[in-house]
Design a protein around this motif. Structure first.
Motif, mmCIF file in Angstrom:
data_model
loop_
_atom_site.group_PDB
_atom_site.id
_atom_site.type_symbol
_atom_site.label_atom_id
_atom_site.label_comp_id
_atom_site.label_asym_id
_atom_site.label_seq_id
_atom_site.Cartn_x
_atom_site.Cartn_y
_atom_site.Cartn_z
ATOM 1 N N ALA A 8 0.838 -1.212 0.000
ATOM 2 C CA ALA A 8 0.000 0.000 0.000
ATOM 3 C C ALA A 8 0.866 1.254 0.000
ATOM 4 C CB ALA A 8 -0.921 -0.015 1.213
ATOM 5 N N GLY A 13 -1.191 2.050 -3.113
ATOM 6 C CA GLY A 13 -2.292 2.858 -2.577
ATOM 7 C C GLY A 13 -3.121 3.464 -3.694
ATOM 8 N N GLU A 14 -2.432 3.960 -4.725
ATOM 9 C CA GLU A 14 -3.164 4.601 -5.823
ATOM 10 C C GLU A 14 -3.744 3.571 -6.795
ATOM 11 O OE1 GLU A 14 -2.042 8.244 -7.707
ATOM 12 O OE2 GLU A 14 -0.825 8.845 -5.997
ATOM 13 N N ASP A 30 -1.141 -4.498 3.270
ATOM 14 C CA ASP A 30 0.288 -4.199 3.443
ATOM 15 C C ASP A 30 0.703 -4.857 4.745
ATOM 16 O OD1 ASP A 30 2.294 -1.826 2.143
ATOM 17 O OD2 ASP A 30 2.848 -2.572 4.138
ATOM 18 N N ARG A 38 -1.828 5.225 6.281
ATOM 19 C CA ARG A 38 -1.396 6.391 5.490
ATOM 20 C C ARG A 38 -1.973 6.315 4.072
ATOM 21 N NH1 ARG A 38 3.679 5.918 8.112
ATOM 22 N NH2 ARG A 38 4.652 4.888 6.329
ATOM 23 N N ALA A 39 -2.091 5.090 3.533
ATOM 24 C CA ALA A 39 -2.623 4.926 2.176
ATOM 25 C C ALA A 39 -4.070 5.431 2.122
ATOM 26 C CB ALA A 39 -2.548 3.462 1.745
ATOM 27 N N ARG A 42 -4.073 9.152 2.187
ATOM 28 C CA ARG A 42 -3.643 9.707 0.892
ATOM 29 C C ARG A 42 -4.753 9.576 -0.156
ATOM 30 N NH1 ARG A 42 0.016 7.873 -2.687
ATOM 31 N NH2 ARG A 42 0.248 5.939 -1.546
ATOM 32 N N GLN A 43 -5.440 8.429 -0.133
ATOM 33 C CA GLN A 43 -6.556 8.232 -1.063
ATOM 34 C C GLN A 43 -7.637 9.284 -0.808
ATOM 35 O OE1 GLN A 43 -7.396 4.261 0.127
ATOM 36 N NE2 GLN A 43 -6.000 3.320 -1.345
#
Ligand SMILES: NC(=O)c1ccc[n+]([C@@H]2O[C@H](COP(=O)([O-])OP(=O)(O)OC[C@H]3O[C@@H](n4cnc5c(N)ncnc54)[C@H](O)[C@@H]3O)[C@@H](O)[C@H]2O)c1
Length: 289
Positions: A8, A13-14, A30, A38-39, A42-43
């Motif tokens: 991730a 993640g993206e 992950d 954190r992923a 961020r998403q």
């Protein structure tokens, strides 16, 4: 269809996000729980940006986030129909992850790898012979949410139906897949690093500064970002690693420039003061031959 993503980090993640935006249920795994958290953050930030820019409605954001489930154990991907691997670029790490996926995923589940440099046929050997036809390279580009291109790379054993299915799924999530042979650097990194090596040589020869060469590529060639800003963004260390692999594969034409090696050895690898475009290269010791 249920999609699994392993790793991730920056890419995984993206990758999970673009599948979710494309309407798929996604399980994101992950081994590091903090990375998973954190992923998701961020998403959420990327989706907020998308909403602010009018790319989609706020309800699309909520629906996409609701489709992503972070999972702590890889075993939870057992019911997925396609699993995309985006763990560290190390053969032993990827072999272990692919072996684990092979053991837990249901028959017929397609496995893909996001490797940039490892041969797909070598990774395929980590799988039981029965799974190999269902394994294919699907190489996304960073940032995945903005870059449409995906290189699709078959191994010796990939079934044509597998690559055709992966291409169809990628098109459904708005990506533009191209078919590339399983060679070092695939197609895009060969093009890119030929240019990056030449850009560093121009600086070594004192022909122009990194800033002016970035300007040349942006304003003369229409590139969205110059080669030195790009090296700062992805890290010069990673560029050197890729060039060393391509040098092994193709010989002299991909020999990493001495100045790049020196800068990486001295820790000049990233953006800011230690990047190409903000720090003076005048003081660098003379490049060894
Ligand atoms: N960064 C790029 O620009 C880029 C572009 C194209 C392809 N790639 C490729 O994508 C892959 C991932 O790169 P990245 O930049 O996202 O790396 P990254 O370091 O940001 O993320 C890798 C993640 O894998 C996780 N991981 C490692 N071993 C694991 C395991 N056994 N089980 C579960 N998770 C594990 C790590 O915790 C980490 O979060 C690499 O193969 C890389 O070559 C990267």
């Amino acid at each position: 269809m249920k999609i699994g993503v392993v790793g991730a980090g920056l890419m995984g993640g993206e990758i999970a996000l673009v599948f979710a935006l494309g309407g798929f249920e996604v399980l994101l795994h992950d081994r590091d729980a903090a990375v998973l958290r954190r992923a998701i953050d961020r998403q959420t930030a990327l989706l907020d940006k998308g909403v602010a820019r009018g790319m989609y409605a706020a309800s699309d954001k909520d629906e996409a986030l609701a489709r992503i489930t972070p999972v702590a154990a890889i075993d939870q991907l057992s019911e997925c129909d396609l699993v995309s691997e985006a763990v560290f670029e190390a053969l032993d790490v990827k072999q272990a992850v692919l072996g684990a996926l092979d053991a837990i995923c249901k028959p017929g589940c397609i496995l893909t790898s996001n490797t940039s440099t490892l041969p797909i046929s070598t990774l395929s050997a980590a799988l039981a012979p029965a799974r190999r036809p269902a394994f294919v390279g699907a190489h996304f580009f960073s940032p995945v949410s903005r870059m449409a291109l995906v290189e699709v790379i078959s191994s010796f054993d990939t079934a044509p139906a597998t690559s055709a299915r992966v291409i169809e799924i990628l098109q459904r999530i708005g990506k533009a897949p191209i078919v590339v042979k399983d060679v070092a650097g695939f197609a895009v990194n060969r093009l890119l690093h030929a240019m990056l090596i030449e850009a560093v040589k121009l600086v070594e020869e004192g022909v122009a500064t990194p800033e002016d060469l970035d300007t040349a590529c942006r304003l003369g060639l229409g590139h969205p970002i110059g080669p030195f800003a790009l090296m700062d963004a992805v890290s010069s260390g990673l560029c050197l690693q890729v060039q060393q692999i391509m040098h092994d594969a193709y010989g002299e034409r991909f020999r990493p420039p001495a100045l790049l090696k020196q800068r990486v050895a001295a820790g000049f690898v990233g953006a800011g003061r230690r990047g190409w475009t903000r720090s003076s290269i005048e003081g660098a010791p003379k490049a060894e031959q």
